[in-house]
Scaffold this motif. Sequence first.
Motif, short mmCIF file in Angstrom:
data_model
loop_
_atom_site.label_atom_id
_atom_site.label_comp_id
_atom_site.label_asym_id
_atom_site.label_seq_id
_atom_site.Cartn_x
_atom_site.Cartn_y
_atom_site.Cartn_z
N PRO A 161 0.83 -1.20 0.00
CA PRO A 161 0.00 0.00 0.00
C PRO A 161 0.87 1.26 0.00
CG PRO A 161 -0.60 -1.49 1.80
CD PRO A 161 0.70 -1.94 1.26
N GLU A 162 0.35 2.32 -0.53
CA GLU A 162 1.07 3.58 -0.55
C GLU A 162 1.47 4.03 0.85
OE1 GLU A 162 0.46 8.17 -2.23
OE2 GLU A 162 -1.14 6.68 -2.43
N THR A 163 0.65 3.71 1.85
CA THR A 163 0.94 4.15 3.21
C THR A 163 2.26 3.60 3.75
OG1 THR A 163 -0.45 2.35 4.02
CG2 THR A 163 -1.46 4.53 3.87
N VAL A 164 2.73 2.47 3.23
CA VAL A 164 4.03 1.94 3.66
C VAL A 164 5.15 2.92 3.33
CG1 VAL A 164 5.71 0.07 3.34
CG2 VAL A 164 3.27 -0.45 3.48
N PRO A 188 13.76 -7.11 -14.69
CA PRO A 188 12.82 -7.99 -15.40
C PRO A 188 12.25 -9.10 -14.53
CG PRO A 188 14.68 -7.49 -16.82
CD PRO A 188 15.01 -6.93 -15.46
N ARG A 189 12.94 -9.47 -13.43
CA ARG A 189 12.46 -10.53 -12.56
C ARG A 189 11.95 -10.01 -11.22
NH1 ARG A 189 12.82 -15.34 -14.32
NH2 ARG A 189 12.47 -16.25 -12.25
N LEU A 190 11.88 -8.70 -11.06
CA LEU A 190 11.43 -8.15 -9.79
C LEU A 190 10.58 -6.91 -10.05
CD1 LEU A 190 13.64 -7.73 -6.59
CD2 LEU A 190 11.83 -6.11 -7.19
N SER A 191 9.33 -6.97 -9.63
CA SER A 191 8.44 -5.83 -9.80
C SER A 191 7.97 -5.34 -8.44
CB SER A 191 7.24 -6.19 -10.68
OG SER A 191 6.46 -7.21 -10.08
N VAL A 192 7.83 -4.03 -8.33
CA VAL A 192 7.29 -3.37 -7.13
C VAL A 192 6.09 -2.57 -7.58
CG1 VAL A 192 7.73 -1.73 -5.27
CG2 VAL A 192 9.58 -3.25 -6.05
N GLN A 193 4.91 -2.90 -7.05
CA GLN A 193 3.69 -2.20 -7.45
C GLN A 193 2.95 -1.69 -6.22
OE1 GLN A 193 2.86 -5.51 -10.67
NE2 GLN A 193 1.38 -3.84 -10.92
N VAL A 194 2.56 -0.43 -6.28
CA VAL A 194 1.96 0.25 -5.15
C VAL A 194 0.44 0.34 -5.33
CG1 VAL A 194 1.91 2.39 -3.81
CG2 VAL A 194 4.07 1.60 -4.82
N VAL A 195 -0.28 0.03 -4.26
CA VAL A 195 -1.72 0.23 -4.24
C VAL A 195 -1.98 1.64 -3.72
CG1 VAL A 195 -3.92 -0.56 -3.29
CG2 VAL A 195 -2.11 -2.22 -3.78
N PRO A 196 -2.53 2.54 -4.52
CA PRO A 196 -2.75 3.91 -4.07
C PRO A 196 -3.60 3.96 -2.82
CG PRO A 196 -3.15 3.72 -6.43
CD PRO A 196 -3.02 2.32 -5.90
N ILE A 200 -9.54 -0.20 -2.55
CA ILE A 200 -10.35 -1.16 -1.80
C ILE A 200 -9.98 -2.57 -2.25
CG2 ILE A 200 -12.68 -1.91 -1.22
CD1 ILE A 200 -11.92 0.87 -0.21
N HIS A 201 -9.60 -3.39 -1.29
CA HIS A 201 -9.27 -4.79 -1.58
C HIS A 201 -9.44 -5.60 -0.29
CE1 HIS A 201 -5.43 -4.21 0.46
NE2 HIS A 201 -5.28 -3.11 -0.23
N LEU A 252 -1.04 0.08 -8.99
CA LEU A 252 -0.59 0.83 -10.16
C LEU A 252 0.33 -0.05 -11.01
CD1 LEU A 252 0.36 4.22 -8.47
CD2 LEU A 252 -1.65 3.78 -9.89
N PRO A 253 0.38 0.18 -12.32
CA PRO A 253 1.37 -0.50 -13.15
C PRO A 253 2.79 -0.21 -12.65
CG PRO A 253 -0.26 0.58 -14.51
CD PRO A 253 -0.50 1.05 -13.10
N ALA A 254 3.74 -1.02 -13.07
CA ALA A 254 5.09 -0.93 -12.51
C ALA A 254 5.70 0.46 -12.65
CB ALA A 254 5.98 -1.98 -13.18
N GLN A 255 5.66 1.05 -13.85
CA GLN A 255 6.32 2.34 -14.04
C GLN A 255 5.62 3.45 -13.26
OE1 GLN A 255 9.32 3.02 -15.59
NE2 GLN A 255 8.94 4.88 -14.42
N LEU A 256 4.28 3.43 -13.20
CA LEU A 256 3.57 4.43 -12.41
C LEU A 256 3.88 4.26 -10.92
CD1 LEU A 256 0.08 4.61 -14.15
CD2 LEU A 256 2.02 6.18 -14.37
N SER A 257 4.09 3.03 -10.49
CA SER A 257 4.47 2.79 -9.10
C SER A 257 5.83 3.40 -8.79
CB SER A 257 4.50 1.28 -8.80
OG SER A 257 3.21 0.73 -8.89
N ILE A 258 6.78 3.21 -9.69
CA ILE A 258 8.11 3.80 -9.50
C ILE A 258 8.02 5.33 -9.48
CG2 ILE A 258 10.40 4.07 -10.53
CD1 ILE A 258 9.77 1.35 -9.17
N ASP A 259 7.20 5.88 -10.34
CA ASP A 259 7.02 7.35 -10.35
C ASP A 259 6.46 7.83 -9.01
OD1 ASP A 259 7.90 7.37 -12.96
OD2 ASP A 259 5.88 7.52 -13.84
N LEU A 260 5.51 7.09 -8.46
CA LEU A 260 4.93 7.46 -7.17
C LEU A 260 5.96 7.35 -6.05
CD1 LEU A 260 2.58 8.19 -5.32
CD2 LEU A 260 1.90 5.78 -5.33
N ILE A 261 6.78 6.32 -6.07
CA ILE A 261 7.81 6.19 -5.04
C ILE A 261 8.80 7.35 -5.14
CG2 ILE A 261 9.74 4.77 -4.24
CD1 ILE A 261 8.16 2.31 -5.25
#
Length: 271
Positions: A161-164, A188-196, A200-201, A252-261
């Motif tokens: 989650p984004e809160t982390v 290519p073998r490691l992705s980090v994806q953030v839940v804004p 809700i999940h 979020l998709p991988a690149q958008l997650s990196i942008d958010l981080i």
Amino acid sequence: MPQPPKRLTPSNSALDLFGSEVRRYRVLANYSIKQLAAKIPYSPSFIGAVERAESHCERSFAEHCDTVLDTKQALAHLHDGLFGNKKDGFPEWFRKWPTIEEESGTLKVYEPIVIYGLLQTEDYASTLLFDDREAIDARLKRQDILTRTSPQPPRLIYLLPETVLWNDVGGPEVMRAQLKRLVDAVSPRLSVQVVPNGGIHPANQGTFTLASLPGGEEIAYVPTAARGIMMDAREDISRLKDKFDAIWTQALPAQLSIDLINRTIDERWKT
């Protein structure tokens, strides 16, 4: 029809050996798990977890079993030999999991409170582990699987989650370095994806990791306040896989997650 008991391989680990011996003495004494639980101060679920090598137990558990099952202190003696002075930086109930990580072809992780252990910097881990050098070194050593060349590293899919990204662990310098580590770790073998924040999940209850082994076996690790639990029952795995997929749809998709981080580093963790 009840499921047959989980088959154990005593040579796999100390937990497997101890659990197989508890089960053997219990069966020889003609006790069911419920009958044994009625005579010792431990629940049927706990006894079952020990027998399946999913949970460590204190020596007192072995002593109670010895008394009821008339083993002439065999289990207490075995407990002393297996666990008495053993230290490696991991709690006993966690010792099997690093081996699972090493053997995994894929790891799927949801971690809602702190950064996942395999991606922690030394300073971040040190803060969480209260400067326990042995525990810190053990955690950092686990990370070697991500940079090994043979066999290839496991495919790691990490959702958080984004809160982390906002939780202050060690102060701004530590957090900046930690979040940069997340960005740099992507491959290519490691992705980090953030839940804004606000997504809700169904998995706000806590952390879990799903490991897929080359032979097709699937094992989950779920930490609790008392200890971590390893699971391989088909129903448990199916439920956790459904939860992971539901979270994944909100990430979020991988690149958008990196942008958010990166934005979080600049906006929240200035030094």
